[in-house]
Design a protein around this motif. Sequence first.
Motif, PDB file in Angstrom:
ATOM      1  N   MET A 102     -21.263  -7.716  68.998  1.00 44.81           N
ATOM      2  CA  MET A 102     -22.635  -7.964  69.432  1.00 44.81           C
ATOM      3  C   MET A 102     -23.560  -6.836  68.992  1.00 44.81           C
ATOM      4  O   MET A 102     -24.705  -7.057  68.579  1.00 44.81           O
ATOM      5  N   ALA A 103     -23.069  -5.586  69.077  1.00 48.47           N
ATOM      6  CA  ALA A 103     -23.878  -4.421  68.717  1.00 48.47           C
ATOM      7  C   ALA A 103     -24.324  -4.478  67.261  1.00 48.47           C
ATOM      8  O   ALA A 103     -25.401  -3.970  66.914  1.00 48.47           O
ATOM      9  N   ARG A 104     -23.503  -5.081  66.422  1.00 47.12           N
ATOM     10  CA  ARG A 104     -23.858  -5.180  65.002  1.00 47.12           C
ATOM     11  C   ARG A 104     -24.878  -6.278  64.725  1.00 47.12           C
ATOM     12  O   ARG A 104     -25.409  -6.367  63.619  1.00 47.12           O
ATOM     13  N   GLU A 105     -25.154  -7.110  65.740  1.00 47.25           N
ATOM     14  CA  GLU A 105     -26.066  -8.240  65.553  1.00 47.25           C
ATOM     15  C   GLU A 105     -27.421  -8.049  66.222  1.00 47.25           C
ATOM     16  O   GLU A 105     -28.365  -8.802  65.955  1.00 47.25           O
ATOM     17  N   VAL A 106     -27.542  -7.066  67.122  1.00 45.50           N
ATOM     18  CA  VAL A 106     -28.791  -6.885  67.880  1.00 45.50           C
ATOM     19  C   VAL A 106     -29.405  -5.524  67.573  1.00 45.50           C
ATOM     20  O   VAL A 106     -28.781  -4.663  66.947  1.00 45.50           O
ATOM     21  N   ASP A 107     -30.621  -5.327  68.071  1.00 43.60           N
ATOM     22  CA  ASP A 107     -31.345  -4.078  67.826  1.00 43.60           C
ATOM     23  C   ASP A 107     -31.057  -3.018  68.890  1.00 43.60           C
ATOM     24  O   ASP A 107     -31.265  -1.817  68.647  1.00 43.60           O
ATOM     25  N   TYR A 108     -30.596  -3.475  70.072  1.00 41.55           N
ATOM     26  CA  TYR A 108     -30.427  -2.547  71.193  1.00 41.55           C
ATOM     27  C   TYR A 108     -29.356  -3.131  72.124  1.00 41.55           C
ATOM     28  O   TYR A 108     -29.273  -4.347  72.264  1.00 41.55           O
TER      29      TYR A 108
ATOM     30  N   MET B  27     -40.131  -2.342  74.029  1.00 43.59           N
ATOM     31  CA  MET B  27     -41.415  -2.948  73.672  1.00 43.59           C
ATOM     32  C   MET B  27     -41.453  -3.484  72.243  1.00 43.59           C
ATOM     33  O   MET B  27     -42.062  -4.512  71.967  1.00 43.59           O
ATOM     34  N   ASP B  28     -40.793  -2.782  71.322  1.00 46.37           N
ATOM     35  CA  ASP B  28     -40.814  -3.204  69.922  1.00 46.37           C
ATOM     36  C   ASP B  28     -39.453  -3.680  69.445  1.00 46.37           C
ATOM     37  O   ASP B  28     -39.145  -3.619  68.254  1.00 46.37           O
ATOM     38  N   VAL B  29     -38.639  -4.143  70.374  1.00 51.74           N
ATOM     39  CA  VAL B  29     -37.282  -4.592  70.043  1.00 51.74           C
ATOM     40  C   VAL B  29     -37.242  -6.118  69.981  1.00 51.74           C
ATOM     41  O   VAL B  29     -37.745  -6.790  70.884  1.00 51.74           O
ATOM     42  N   ALA B  30     -36.632  -6.646  68.926  1.00 50.15           N
ATOM     43  CA  ALA B  30     -36.578  -8.103  68.756  1.00 50.15           C
ATOM     44  C   ALA B  30     -35.398  -8.726  69.488  1.00 50.15           C
ATOM     45  O   ALA B  30     -35.470  -9.873  69.942  1.00 50.15           O
ATOM     46  N   SER B  31     -34.276  -7.977  69.614  1.00 51.88           N
ATOM     47  CA  SER B  31     -33.091  -8.562  70.245  1.00 51.88           C
ATOM     48  C   SER B  31     -32.313  -7.491  71.008  1.00 51.88           C
ATOM     49  O   SER B  31     -32.169  -6.356  70.546  1.00 51.88           O
ATOM     50  N   VAL B  32     -31.814  -7.880  72.185  1.00 51.73           N
ATOM     51  CA  VAL B  32     -31.047  -6.975  73.043  1.00 51.73           C
ATOM     52  C   VAL B  32     -29.753  -7.654  73.453  1.00 51.73           C
ATOM     53  O   VAL B  32     -29.747  -8.825  73.845  1.00 51.73           O
ATOM     54  N   GLY B  33     -28.656  -6.936  73.375  1.00 53.07           N
ATOM     55  CA  GLY B  33     -27.370  -7.432  73.852  1.00 53.07           C
ATOM     56  C   GLY B  33     -27.019  -6.767  75.168  1.00 53.07           C
ATOM     57  O   GLY B  33     -27.278  -5.579  75.354  1.00 53.07           O
TER      58      GLY B  33
END
Length: 282
Positions: A207-213, A254-260
């Motif tokens: 999941m970490a490799r697919e999201v921004d945070y 605030m500027d993150v597109a995806s969070v896991g």
Amino acid sequence: MKVQLAERAGFCMGVDLALQRLDKVIEERPGEAIHILGPIIHNPQVLERYARKGVIIAESPADVPEGGCVVIRAHGITRQVEQALEERMVTIKDATCPKVKKAQILIGRHTRDGRCLLLYGEADHPEVRGLVSYAHDEAIVFGSLEELEQCALERDGRYVLAAQTTQDRAMFDVIAERLEGAQALDVVVLHTICDATKERQREAMAMAREVDYMVVVGGKNSGNTRRLAQVVADQGTPVVHVETAAELPMEDFMDVASVGVTAGASTPRDLVEGVLERLGSL
């Protein structure tokens, strides 16, 4: 912002069973003081809930009244502590995780002939202290390959390698391969790491490799939760380890597109849902 929840976030089988057993004891003994020998699991919010139900954390067998009732935590206890409880004639309800119990039995069986135990784990963790107590001879506890390499292992020595059930499986495999490749050593390898831990870590890394945070939810005193945050950080993804939604650094998203979001094995579902709800409010 897209928020993803890991499938394996939250209670593992061992934690779930331990809490079910404690709940059953509370139900069967209304109004009676119920003691647990050390925290039943490593999550402060869960412990607070049980404290409100009158459950008392005992630091030693001497803290349990003779003839009282004590529940053994999911991490297990040492053989010496168990013997001390029996001598006080208390009622013992064992909520040790089945995976931990299996590891205790395997260590006892394979060190009976004098082999030295090499245990990969945290020396001050209650599960590790319990596992070491089942060794019939000497035991060496180490937390990394580097620590093990500093140990003066005897040439032609006979050893048993095991691990705390929540340790990193990939690192354990590296350690086992290194020891088995040492021609002067006779090493028996016990595979005591819980598959649930391995799968939880593998899912979190993917999941970490697919999201921004990434957000890891769970007790700061929980070893398996800390390792979960570490394997995520090793992927190069920004990560924060929080116990509750109130600790989320909202300005970071605030500027993150995806969070896991994932959670340790001792994290109750409502705390995970609280984090999801707060992230969803952005």
